[in-house]
Design an enzyme around this catalytic site. Structure first.
Site, PDB file in Angstrom:
ATOM      1  N   GLU A 117       6.599  -9.295  -8.506  1.00  0.00           N
ATOM      2  CA  GLU A 117       6.620  -9.437  -7.052  1.00  0.00           C
ATOM      3  C   GLU A 117       6.879 -10.896  -6.661  1.00  0.00           C
ATOM      4  OE1 GLU A 117       3.040  -8.131  -5.092  1.00  0.00           O
ATOM      5  OE2 GLU A 117       4.082  -7.960  -3.167  1.00  0.00           O
ATOM      6  N   GLN A 147       3.251   0.242  -3.144  1.00  0.00           N
ATOM      7  CA  GLN A 147       2.311  -0.420  -4.067  1.00  0.00           C
ATOM      8  C   GLN A 147       0.919  -0.299  -3.448  1.00  0.00           C
ATOM      9  OE1 GLN A 147       2.414  -4.593  -3.589  1.00  0.00           O
ATOM     10  NE2 GLN A 147       1.907  -5.086  -5.693  1.00  0.00           N
ATOM     11  N   SER A 196      -3.809  -3.513  -2.462  1.00  0.00           N
ATOM     12  CA  SER A 196      -4.763  -4.165  -1.546  1.00  0.00           C
ATOM     13  C   SER A 196      -5.664  -3.158  -0.863  1.00  0.00           C
ATOM     14  CB  SER A 196      -4.017  -4.948  -0.464  1.00  0.00           C
ATOM     15  OG  SER A 196      -3.141  -5.877  -1.030  1.00  0.00           O
ATOM     16  N   GLU A 251      -2.185 -20.212  -0.386  1.00  0.00           N
ATOM     17  CA  GLU A 251      -3.380 -20.845  -0.990  1.00  0.00           C
ATOM     18  C   GLU A 251      -3.581 -20.322  -2.420  1.00  0.00           C
ATOM     19  OE1 GLU A 251      -3.349 -19.434   2.054  1.00  0.00           O
ATOM     20  OE2 GLU A 251      -3.538 -21.228   3.294  1.00  0.00           O
ATOM     21  N   SER A 264       3.182  -1.497   2.017  1.00  0.00           N
ATOM     22  CA  SER A 264       4.529  -1.504   2.610  1.00  0.00           C
ATOM     23  C   SER A 264       5.251  -0.189   2.329  1.00  0.00           C
ATOM     24  CB  SER A 264       5.355  -2.654   2.026  1.00  0.00           C
ATOM     25  OG  SER A 264       4.734  -3.878   2.285  1.00  0.00           O
TER      26      SER A 264
HETATM   27  C1  LIG Z   1       4.113  -8.101   4.977  1.00  0.00           C
HETATM   28  C2  LIG Z   1       3.056  -7.752   3.979  1.00  0.00           C
HETATM   29  C3  LIG Z   1       3.290  -6.737   3.086  1.00  0.00           C
HETATM   30  C4  LIG Z   1       2.316  -6.388   2.155  1.00  0.00           C
HETATM   31  N1  LIG Z   1       2.568  -5.349   1.324  1.00  0.00           N
HETATM   32  C5  LIG Z   1       1.617  -4.936   0.456  1.00  0.00           C
HETATM   33  C6  LIG Z   1       1.833  -3.793  -0.361  1.00  0.00           C
HETATM   34  O1  LIG Z   1       2.879  -3.153  -0.309  1.00  0.00           O
HETATM   35  N2  LIG Z   1       0.839  -3.394  -1.180  1.00  0.00           N
HETATM   36  C7  LIG Z   1      -0.338  -4.072  -1.270  1.00  0.00           C
HETATM   37  O2  LIG Z   1      -1.178  -3.666  -2.066  1.00  0.00           O
HETATM   38  N3  LIG Z   1      -0.582  -5.160  -0.496  1.00  0.00           N
HETATM   39  C8  LIG Z   1       0.362  -5.599   0.370  1.00  0.00           C
HETATM   40  N4  LIG Z   1       0.136  -6.694   1.174  1.00  0.00           N
HETATM   41  C9  LIG Z   1      -1.165  -7.339   1.124  1.00  0.00           C
HETATM   42  C10 LIG Z   1      -1.168  -8.751   0.551  1.00  0.00           C
HETATM   43  O3  LIG Z   1      -1.057  -8.710  -0.843  1.00  0.00           O
HETATM   44  C11 LIG Z   1      -2.504  -9.382   1.001  1.00  0.00           C
HETATM   45  O4  LIG Z   1      -2.443  -9.503   2.409  1.00  0.00           O
HETATM   46  C12 LIG Z   1      -2.715 -10.749   0.403  1.00  0.00           C
HETATM   47  O5  LIG Z   1      -2.913 -10.663  -0.980  1.00  0.00           O
HETATM   48  C13 LIG Z   1      -3.928 -11.446   1.049  1.00  0.00           C
HETATM   49  O6  LIG Z   1      -5.044 -10.624   1.038  1.00  0.00           O
HETATM   50  P1  LIG Z   1      -5.865 -10.363   2.372  1.00  0.00           P
HETATM   51  O7  LIG Z   1      -4.912 -10.000   3.458  1.00  0.00           O
HETATM   52  O8  LIG Z   1      -6.975  -9.431   2.067  1.00  0.00           O
HETATM   53  O9  LIG Z   1      -6.466 -11.797   2.765  1.00  0.00           O
HETATM   54  P2  LIG Z   1      -7.779 -12.451   2.175  1.00  0.00           P
HETATM   55  O10 LIG Z   1      -7.787 -12.343   0.698  1.00  0.00           O
HETATM   56  O11 LIG Z   1      -8.965 -11.937   2.923  1.00  0.00           O
HETATM   57  O12 LIG Z   1      -7.552 -13.983   2.557  1.00  0.00           O
HETATM   58  C14 LIG Z   1      -7.821 -14.511   3.850  1.00  0.00           C
HETATM   59  C15 LIG Z   1      -7.520 -16.004   3.826  1.00  0.00           C
HETATM   60  O13 LIG Z   1      -8.397 -16.659   2.872  1.00  0.00           O
HETATM   61  C16 LIG Z   1      -7.615 -17.398   1.933  1.00  0.00           C
HETATM   62  N5  LIG Z   1      -8.236 -17.293   0.608  1.00  0.00           N
HETATM   63  C17 LIG Z   1      -8.744 -16.158   0.027  1.00  0.00           C
HETATM   64  N6  LIG Z   1      -9.206 -16.443  -1.213  1.00  0.00           N
HETATM   65  C18 LIG Z   1      -8.982 -17.769  -1.418  1.00  0.00           C
HETATM   66  C19 LIG Z   1      -9.217 -18.649  -2.515  1.00  0.00           C
HETATM   67  N7  LIG Z   1      -9.782 -18.203  -3.631  1.00  0.00           N
HETATM   68  N8  LIG Z   1      -8.836 -19.951  -2.395  1.00  0.00           N
HETATM   69  C20 LIG Z   1      -8.240 -20.400  -1.232  1.00  0.00           C
HETATM   70  N9  LIG Z   1      -8.011 -19.611  -0.152  1.00  0.00           N
HETATM   71  C21 LIG Z   1      -8.349 -18.319  -0.259  1.00  0.00           C
HETATM   72  C22 LIG Z   1      -6.256 -16.699   1.925  1.00  0.00           C
HETATM   73  O14 LIG Z   1      -5.247 -17.591   1.484  1.00  0.00           O
HETATM   74  C23 LIG Z   1      -6.097 -16.321   3.394  1.00  0.00           C
HETATM   75  O15 LIG Z   1      -5.617 -17.417   4.121  1.00  0.00           O
HETATM   76  C24 LIG Z   1       1.089  -7.084   2.114  1.00  0.00           C
HETATM   77  C25 LIG Z   1       0.847  -8.126   3.012  1.00  0.00           C
HETATM   78  C26 LIG Z   1       1.820  -8.460   3.940  1.00  0.00           C
HETATM   79  C27 LIG Z   1       1.551  -9.583   4.906  1.00  0.00           C
END
Ligand SMILES: Cc1cc2nc3c(=O)[nH]c(=O)nc-3n(C[C@H](O)[C@H](O)[C@H](O)COP(=O)(O)OP(=O)(O)OC[C@H]3O[C@@H](n4cnc5c(N)ncnc54)[C@H](O)[C@@H]3O)c2cc1C
Length: 403
Positions: free
Chosen positions: A250, A132, A135, A372, A167
């Site tokens: 998902e 997918q 991100s 969150e 992933s």
């Molecule tokens: C094991 C794993 C597998 C994954 N696999 C995939 C995949 O296959 N394909 C893919 O596309 N993505 C994948 N992801 C990505 C995942 O979808 C993102 O990590 C997730 O959506 C969070 O985005 P970010 O890491 O950019 O964190 P950020 O969005 O930068 O967030 C950082 C922190 O800020 C908080 N935050 C952000 N916005 C808000 C808000 N509006 N209100 C309150 N708190 C907030 C978040 O909760 C978090 O604690 C994977 C992630 C993991 C850990």
């Protein structure tokens, strides 16, 4: 476990089928509550043969129509099959989770007849692994702000950008890609979804090392990748609606009994009984607490799958995903504590199963949308609270501030 009903499939029948095909050591390990079994590693040949039979029977995707390689079961029967496979830890391994839980249903909903025929049987048959590609370094929780660009070029599109946390991208033959095709409209309105051939020139995949030492997700660089228009999924500029289907699938997928969905209490209980930890009142209290929560979640998941049960689609997935991921972390923490100090250290530096489980469980409250974000969704869609303030709302994407 779903109750047997007239004409429905029974757990006993599924169990008989499963037990007659798994080797004795596998069944013994399940009965003893041994740590997570990775069939592909522990018994690779038996796993290969079993999974081929599972796909042949349509039980890798039990609720998919038969014409696409499923078994055509209704939700309750499919849940019965899934619960037994989870109990015996014999479902298709992790890399197939994205393909059949997220990608397959989205293609089924949005794809053309040609796309159904071309892509779905490979997923149902366990032949094709998908990733997918949503991100990005600057777009996770706020996914709609993504920057990867796809520009029209004759009959096709040319893509430039970077994805992250993808992933199994290192194993995947295909990827479901979101790209910005119109930067001059609000962020949700200018996105298109594509079905990308990961072997296309210009695609570079770099695995990322995780806390557990494994490399489960990757960075993906897209440098002038040509995608034919026939590989567009859904209408141009409607990619956000397509993505919502995937994200909903998902969240529901991460709420269930699947390996991707969390940590089961059963093996932890079995270990606690064996080690005697069960006799300690404090431990027993905590185990009982978790057991009650696990049962409540199991029934909530079942309610969420039954139309008209009073839980609306998208929000139901947020509720169960939030509950499942946080419960799983509590189970993994208790398992580690009950295993005693020996669980924290090995001579070889390898992680013990309990330490691996503890570290691995941290991903669950991030992947598929953080806790969150699930709370925000529940606040807005279930509790009816005000929407989060977004100073860029209504602005063209090209004029928004991006992280
Ligand atoms: C094991 C794993 C597998 C994954 N696999 C995939 C995949 O296959 N394909 C893919 O596309 N993505 C994948 N992801 C990505 C995942 O979808 C993102 O990590 C997730 O959506 C969070 O985005 P970010 O890491 O950019 O964190 P950020 O969005 O930068 O967030 C950082 C922190 O800020 C908080 N935050 C952000 N916005 C808000 C808000 N509006 N209100 C309150 N708190 C907030 C978040 O909760 C978090 O604690 C994977 C992630 C993991 C850990």
């Amino acid at each position: 476990m779903a109750a047997a009903r007239e004409g429905g499939i029974t757990a006993v029948a599924v169990e008989d089928w499963v037990r007659s095909r798994l080797p004795a050591q596998w069944l013994d390990a399940v009965a003893a509550g041994d740590g997570p079994i990775d069939p592909a590693v522990a018994y690779p040949e038996a796993a290969r043969v079993f999974h081929a039979a599972l796909c042949e029977r349509g039980w890798a995707v039990p609720d998919w129509p038969r014409e696409f390689g499923g078994a055509g079961l209704d939700h309750r029967d499919a849940a019965t099959v899934a619960a037994v496979l989870a109990r015996y830890r014999c479902d298709l391994p992790g890399p197939y989770f994205v393909s059949r839980t997220l990608i397959g249903p989205t293609i089924m909903q949005w794809g053309s007849a040609e796309q159904h025929e071309r892509y779905l049987p490979g997923i149902a048959g366990g032949r094709d692994i998908w990733c997918q590609l949503f991100s990005e370094p600057g777009a996770g929780s706020d996914l709609a702000s993504l920057s990867t660009r796809a520009r029209r070029d004759g009959e096709g599109w040319v893509v430039h950008g970077q994805k992250v946390w993808s992933s199994f991208a290192n194993l995947a033959g295909y990827g479901m890609l979101l790209a910005r095709t119109d930067p001059d409209v609000p962020k949700h309105a200018g996105i298109t979804c594509f079905l990308l051939d990961m072997s296309a020139p210009g695609v570079t995949v770099r695995p990322l090392r995780q806390l557990t030492g494994t490399e489960h997700f990757c960075e993906v660089f897209l440098d002038g990748v040509v995608v034919p228009d026939a590989a567009r999924l859904g209408p141009a500029e409607e990619g956000w609606r397509v993505a919502l289907s995937t994200l909903g699938a998902e969240r529901s997928g991460l709420s269930g009994d699947s390996e991707a969905g969390g940590v089961a209490l059963g093996p932890v209980l079995a270990r606690a009984r064996r080690s005697g930890a069960w006799r300690e009142p404090g431990a027993r209290d905590r185990l009982t607490d978790l057991l009650v929560l696990e049962r409540a979640l199991e029934w909530t998941n079942r309610r969420a799958g039954v139309a008209g049960a009073g839980m609306s689609g998208a929000a139901a997935g947020s509720i169960t995903k939030l509950a499942q991921s946080e419960l799983s972390q509590r189970i993994a923490e208790l398992d580690f504590e009950l295993a005693g100090p020996g669980a924290a250290y090995t001579e070889t530096g390898e992680l013990t199963p309990a330490a691996h489980g503890l570290l691995d469980s941290r991903r669950l409250t991030i992947a598929g949308g953080t806790s969150e974000i699930q709370r925000n969704i529940i606040a807005e869609r279930v509790l009816g609270l005000d929407r989060e303030l977004d100073p860029d709302r209504g602005q063209p994407w090209s004029r928004t501030r991006r992280g």
